[in-house]
Design an enzyme around this catalytic site. Structure first.
Site: not given
Length: 387
Positions: A44, A277
């Site tokens: 999956k 940042y």
């Protein structure tokens, strides 16, 4: 499903190298632990980020006899690619592609009456029986049918549909909540509940081909849970489902993915220089900074800001400041590796590089998330294929 067949000749901005030889060895190691049970390779979420189709093929080559997916689209893609054998798909919503799954010989999981009704309708439309597995909620509290009257009704109606030639009940199954926590009381409670629900269904006449509840941690540590089939997911990719259970090496497993990038810039900066940042990192003195051209847009967790480990030029470095969408910075401490040098975020650890578990610890998460979240901008480069 991602596919990159060949190793490129030029360096890549970033790459996830997938060692298919390690994956096959992991499947064989897991099979050796479960000699009396078949093995379902769970692929999956694009094979936990490793590439579902390639990993499914290699797992089958190594002895897996079932494949497991969450969504029907994942299962149908495997079939469309020509993969043989049994595929179980377990995460359905109303109106899903039930008929396509029936026509593709995909085993569909049913947790309630609405799902059984849709499977039966699809079988009528397709003119063939649906292969159905009844899922029991034994205590996880997620998908699955509740014990008691709900289970009795589901079993009764599934048997009625089977008598009408519309379904074949191929399996009875469930899923553990805490198998990765050794000794957790829910493990024994769930196993007892599963046995009780199995016994009821079989007393009513269900004759399943497979009964299964064992995920990766149960496959590795709880042989009493193996029944007819085990469903290893993360363990197949060489990652321990829990550090408390042991390292991959403790179980004879090897991590399959190595994530690396090419160093994009090296530059000298003075002390007191803000980095990325928010300037959450400020250089303590004159140093060199290295730019790694991969970020949260590629699946590198932003939670790794200030903590994520990276091997550059033979040394562990730490993410300096915030991880941005496309890049992050490491403080090289005055070292000057060549631009284009390899920066390894994680791998098996053989060369001293961090592992996915190291990243999980740095981010306060689990290694499952670290590998699964690596995005489509990062090419998968496959090595050690069987054919």
């Amino acid at each position: 499903m991602s596919e990159t067949a060949t190793v490129p000749t030029a360096p890549l901005r970033a790459r996830a190298e997938i060692d298919l030889g390690a994956l096959r060895a992991n499947v064989r190691a897991l099979r050796a632990r479960t000699p009396n049970a078949a093995l379902m390779a769970v692929v999956k979420s694009d094979g936990y980020g490793h590439g579902a189709l390639r990993c499914a093929r290699e797992a089958l080559a190594a002895g897996a006899t079932w494949l497991g997916t969450a969504t029907p689209e994942e299962a149908l893609a495997l079939r469309a690619a020509g993969l043989p054998g049994r595929i179980l798909c377990w995460l359905w919503v109303p109106g899903g592609p039930w008929r396509q799954a029936v026509e593709a010989d995909v085993d569909v999981s049913v947790s309630g009456m609405w799902a059984l009704r849709e499977a039966v309708a699809a079988a009528r439309e397709a003119g063939r029986h649906a292969r159905v597995q009844l899922k029991a909620d034994t205590g996880l509290g997620r998908n699955g049918c509740q014990p008691g009257d709900d289970w009795a009704e589901l079993v009764r109606e599934a048997l009625r549909a089977e008598a009408d030639g519309l379904v074949r009940v191929t399996g009875l199954w469930s899923h553990f909540a805490c198998a990765d926590e050794p000794g957790h009381p829910s493990i024994a409670a769930q196993l007892a509940q599963f046995r009780e629900m199995l016994a009821y269904a079989e007393e009513q006449g269900v004759r399943p081909e497979v009964r299964h509840i064992a995920n990766s941690p149960a496959t590795l540590t709880l042989p009493e849970t193996h029944f007819d089939l085990v469903r290893p997911g993360i363990a197949m990719y060489g990652i321990s489902p829990s550090p408390e259970l042991g390292t991959p090496a403790d179980f004879g497993l090897r991590p399959v993915m190595t994530l690396s990038a090419s160093l994009a810039l090296v530059k000298h900066v003075p002390g007191g220089h803000g980095v990325s940042y928010g300037h959450h990192y400020v250089t303590p003195g004159e140093t060199t900074l290295g730019l790694i051209p991969i970020g949260y847009g590629d699946g590198v967790p932003r939670h790794a800001s200030g903590t994520g480990p990276v091997l550059v030029d033979g040394k562990w470095r730490t993410v300096a400041g915030r991880v941005a969408m496309d890049q992050f910075v490491v403080d090289l401490g005055g070292d000057e590796p060549e631009v284009g040098s390899e920066a390894v975020l994680f791998g098996p650890g053989d060369r001293g590089e961090p592992t996915a578990e190291d990243w999980a610890q740095a981010c306060g998460t689990i290694a499952y998330e670290i590998v699964t979240r690596i995005g489509i901008r990062v090419p998968r480069v496959y090595v050690n294929e069987s054919v």
